[in-house]
Design an enzyme around this catalytic site. Structure first.
Site, PDB file in Angstrom:
ATOM      1  N   LYS A 265       0.842  -1.213   0.000  1.00  0.00           N
ATOM      2  CA  LYS A 265       0.000   0.000   0.000  1.00  0.00           C
ATOM      3  C   LYS A 265       0.870   1.253   0.000  1.00  0.00           C
ATOM      4  O   LYS A 265       1.768   1.410   0.827  1.00  0.00           O
ATOM      5  CB  LYS A 265      -0.896  -0.024   1.246  1.00  0.00           C
ATOM      6  CG  LYS A 265      -1.692   1.267   1.485  1.00  0.00           C
ATOM      7  CD  LYS A 265      -2.626   1.151   2.706  1.00  0.00           C
ATOM      8  CE  LYS A 265      -3.260   2.486   3.066  1.00  0.00           C
ATOM      9  NZ  LYS A 265      -4.160   2.410   4.252  1.00  0.00           N
ATOM     10  N   ASP A 270      -2.853  10.059   4.102  1.00  0.00           N
ATOM     11  CA  ASP A 270      -4.242   9.617   4.255  1.00  0.00           C
ATOM     12  C   ASP A 270      -5.004  10.582   5.162  1.00  0.00           C
ATOM     13  O   ASP A 270      -4.931  10.485   6.390  1.00  0.00           O
ATOM     14  CB  ASP A 270      -4.270   8.192   4.830  1.00  0.00           C
ATOM     15  CG  ASP A 270      -5.690   7.635   4.929  1.00  0.00           C
ATOM     16  OD1 ASP A 270      -6.622   8.281   4.391  1.00  0.00           O
ATOM     17  OD2 ASP A 270      -5.859   6.557   5.533  1.00  0.00           O
ATOM     18  N   LYS A 277     -10.534  12.255   8.648  1.00  0.00           N
ATOM     19  CA  LYS A 277     -10.057  11.828   9.958  1.00  0.00           C
ATOM     20  C   LYS A 277     -10.058  13.000  10.932  1.00  0.00           C
ATOM     21  O   LYS A 277      -9.921  14.148  10.511  1.00  0.00           O
ATOM     22  CB  LYS A 277      -8.602  11.330   9.843  1.00  0.00           C
ATOM     23  CG  LYS A 277      -8.425  10.005   9.139  1.00  0.00           C
ATOM     24  CD  LYS A 277      -6.961   9.605   9.111  1.00  0.00           C
ATOM     25  CE  LYS A 277      -6.753   8.293   8.384  1.00  0.00           C
ATOM     26  NZ  LYS A 277      -7.334   7.141   9.088  1.00  0.00           N
ATOM     27  N   ASP A 288       1.463   6.213   5.742  1.00  0.00           N
ATOM     28  CA  ASP A 288       0.492   5.278   5.169  1.00  0.00           C
ATOM     29  C   ASP A 288       0.978   4.630   3.865  1.00  0.00           C
ATOM     30  O   ASP A 288       0.224   3.932   3.205  1.00  0.00           O
ATOM     31  CB  ASP A 288      -0.861   5.990   4.961  1.00  0.00           C
ATOM     32  CG  ASP A 288      -2.030   5.049   5.101  1.00  0.00           C
ATOM     33  OD1 ASP A 288      -1.872   3.985   5.720  1.00  0.00           O
ATOM     34  OD2 ASP A 288      -3.117   5.383   4.572  1.00  0.00           O
ATOM     35  N   ASP A 347     -12.270   6.570   3.937  1.00  0.00           N
ATOM     36  CA  ASP A 347     -11.055   6.342   4.730  1.00  0.00           C
ATOM     37  C   ASP A 347     -10.602   4.871   4.641  1.00  0.00           C
ATOM     38  O   ASP A 347      -9.495   4.545   5.057  1.00  0.00           O
ATOM     39  CB  ASP A 347     -11.309   6.745   6.182  1.00  0.00           C
ATOM     40  CG  ASP A 347     -10.010   6.927   6.973  1.00  0.00           C
ATOM     41  OD1 ASP A 347      -8.941   6.936   6.353  1.00  0.00           O
ATOM     42  OD2 ASP A 347     -10.095   7.066   8.217  1.00  0.00           O
ATOM     43  N   GLU A 349      -9.452   3.397   2.166  1.00  0.00           N
ATOM     44  CA  GLU A 349      -8.939   3.596   0.805  1.00  0.00           C
ATOM     45  C   GLU A 349      -7.832   2.613   0.436  1.00  0.00           C
ATOM     46  O   GLU A 349      -7.640   2.317  -0.740  1.00  0.00           O
ATOM     47  CB  GLU A 349      -8.421   5.037   0.659  1.00  0.00           C
ATOM     48  CG  GLU A 349      -6.981   5.281   1.149  1.00  0.00           C
ATOM     49  CD  GLU A 349      -6.772   5.031   2.643  1.00  0.00           C
ATOM     50  OE1 GLU A 349      -7.775   5.079   3.385  1.00  0.00           O
ATOM     51  OE2 GLU A 349      -5.627   4.763   3.061  1.00  0.00           O
ATOM     52  N   ARG A 351      -7.548  -0.591   0.864  1.00  0.00           N
ATOM     53  CA  ARG A 351      -8.065  -1.801   0.211  1.00  0.00           C
ATOM     54  C   ARG A 351      -8.478  -1.527  -1.236  1.00  0.00           C
ATOM     55  O   ARG A 351      -8.428  -2.416  -2.071  1.00  0.00           O
ATOM     56  CB  ARG A 351      -9.210  -2.386   1.049  1.00  0.00           C
ATOM     57  CG  ARG A 351     -10.409  -1.507   1.204  1.00  0.00           C
ATOM     58  CD  ARG A 351     -11.284  -1.894   2.396  1.00  0.00           C
ATOM     59  NE  ARG A 351     -10.649  -1.535   3.676  1.00  0.00           N
ATOM     60  CZ  ARG A 351     -11.199  -1.753   4.869  1.00  0.00           C
ATOM     61  NH1 ARG A 351     -12.386  -2.349   4.958  1.00  0.00           N
ATOM     62  NH2 ARG A 351     -10.567  -1.403   5.969  1.00  0.00           N
TER      63      ARG A 351
END
Ligand code: BES
Ligand code: ZN
Ligand code: ZN
Length: 501
Positions: A265, A270, A277, A288, A347, A349, A351
């Site tokens: 990833k 993020d 968030k 991230d 959020d 994201e 996946r």
């Protein structure tokens, strides 16, 4: 081709490492192991100290109260005839309980106490050369960031000379050195702020490093992603003015029996997107992209080590931002390969970009498909901040978790949950990206990913949300911020797979 002008704005400092038959004459200090004996500290024989010096050092250590307990660092004046001005003794604890991890951690503690010295010679390798090398390099690592002349927080020791047999120990030394270098590259990438590391610059930096190590590199920018249908990567990236990328790296050795596909990833920041968030600690979301950094560093090291196993790396890079073009909850997107997802939470994201990447990686029909990601806060709820969660095909899952524990990157196997199949269903798409309750978030994310793994492929997913970024204190050879997990697990696994028929 990627733009080759991007470079990291800062690198963490780490000492030069050398293997030598004899200690150099000009050494500032010598570093030796000390054991926790039943009647006080015990000083094992060291090629750096003769018998008289050994006795003198032990007397000094005892006088100042050293015990030899694991990680204890004691500095005493160098005895007559020894090189340098001081002897630094690091405790390895009870010799009966000594493991590689004891040596790595002790070496890490020792390394931090060497700050400011130019050259240190050590016999710590007597208790495990690879462990000592990794512990020193990773413990000494110091990321000072981007500064305009303001004072920094300490320069690590300049050079560490490991005294050993330059013939017998050469391979183990070199493997450990390259392994530590890989962990450090991953740390540097993760520590770089998102102002300097965004999909385009990140792709450029990885491409340059990879090409220099003889890997094949492909970078897809937005037009190519759109043309080929990478709907997950594009959807996550569409709310940022800095467009997404897909980086593909390939290591093809002269001889190889197995193929391993790695996926990581790469969310360079993020914010959560429209499902934004909270402000507190959001700065940690520069990390991230830790999964992709670990994968890039791993494949580059595999090439440097000339590992006889074919490896591909598939790295989806995007910045998750909320703007007028951003992905919305309720949207439906079409992934690479055609599966559709209903967006419940923007959020979730990671996946979405991993889905496209897993389908692409599966096309090459690898023997093993392994992804790693800072995927869920639920990983930390379940396992704490130091232990990665591993899910997927049972054999590979258990093997990765065991390898992780072996190399000092704690990991634990977690189950896939049958009851969540129902929760994956969407009224408007093939599946949805979040489930309606708070239970088993790490497992749900893995179940979502499993839908994108090619038929019959052995797959494992490593959730490193906690382990990749240390927001608590320094410990052993783990600094604050980026840790470089799970590079050492992956390199150990690849070395093993290279031996398989
Ligand atoms: N990047 C985060 C996961 C994360 C959280 C990593 C904290 C490191 C530290 C991920 O994209 C995320 O936000 N996941 C959500 C998923 C949820 C909305 C289904 C989470 O875990 O809360
Ligand atoms: Zn997120
Ligand atoms: Zn994320």
């Amino acid at each position: 081709m990627a733009n080759p002008t991007f470079t990291l704005p800062a690198r963490g400092a780490t000492p030069e490492l050398k293997l030598s038959k004899k200690a150099p004459k000009s050494t500032d200090a010598i570093l030796v192991p000390v054991l926790l004996g039943e009647e006080g500290p015990e000083l094992p024989a060291s090629p750096l100290l003769d018998d008289a010096a050994l006795r003198a050092v032990l007397t000094s250590l005892t006088a100042v109260g050293a015990t030899g307990k694991a990680g204890e660092v004691t500095r005493v004046p160098a005895p007559e005839g020894a090189a340098g001005t001081s002897v630094i003794a690091v405790g390895l604890g009870d010799p009966e309980e000594l493991t590689d991890e004891t040596v790595r951690r002790a070496a890490g503690c020792a390394a931090r106490s060497l700050t400011g010295l130019k050259t240190v010679s050590t016999s710590l390798g007597v208790f495990g050369l690879a462990a000592a090398v990794e512990g020193i390099a990773l413990g000494a690592y110091n990321y000072r960031g981007i500064r305009g002349g303001a004072e920094d927080n300490g320069t690590p020791v300049g050079k560490v000379v490991f005294v050993g047999d330059t013939k017998v120990d050469a391979d183990a030394f070199e493997t450990a050195r390259v392994t530590a270098e890989a962990v450090i590259l991953a740390r540097d990438l993760v520590n770089t702020p998102s102002s300097h590391l965004y999909p385009e610059s990140y792709a450029g930096i990885i491409a340059a490093e990879a090409e220099a190590s003889g890997l094949e590199v492909e970078v897809l920018a937005e037009k190519a992603l759109a043309k080929q249908g990478y709907g997950g990567i594009l959807a996550v990236g569409q709310g940022s003015s800095r467009g997404p990328r897909l980086v593909r790296l390939t290591w093809t050795p002269k001889k190889s029996k197995k193929t391993v596909a790695l996926v990581g990833k790469g969310i360079t920041f993020d914010t959560g997107g429209i499902s934004i968030k909270p402000a507190a600690n959001m700065e940690n979301m520069i990390s991230d992209m830790g999964g992709s950094a670990a994968v890039a560093a791993t494949i580059i090291a595999a090439a440097k080590l000339d590992l006889p196993v074919k490896i591909t790396a598939t790295l989806p890079l995007a910045e998750n931002m909320p703007d007028g073009l951003a992905l919305r909850p309720g949207d439906v997107i079409t992934h690479y390969g055609g599966v559709t997802s209903e967006i419940i939470n923007t959020d979730a994201e990671g996946r979405l970009v991993l889905a496209d990447a897993l389908v692409r990686a599966s096309e090459d029909k690898p023997d093993y498909l392994i992804d790693t990601a800072t995927l869920t806060g639920a990983q930390m709820v379940a396992l704490g901040v130091r232990t990665a969660g591993v899910l997927g095909s049972e054999e590979l899952r258990d093997r990765i978790a065991a390898t992780g524990r072996d190399v000092g990157e704690p990991a634990w196997a977690m189950p896939m949950l049958e009851e969540q199949e129902e929760e994956l269903k969407s009224p408007v798409a093939d599946i949805r990206n979040a489930h309606p309750n708070r239970w088993g978030g790490m497992e749900f994310a893995a179940l979502y990913l499993s839908r994108f793994v090619g038929e019959g492929i052995e797959w494992a997913h490593v959730d490193i949300a906690g382990p990749s970024y240390n927001t608590s204190g320094v410990h052993g050879y783990t600094p604050k911020r980026a840790t470089g997990v799970p590079v050492r697990t992956f390199l150990a696994l690849l070395a093993e797979v290279a031996q398989e028929d």
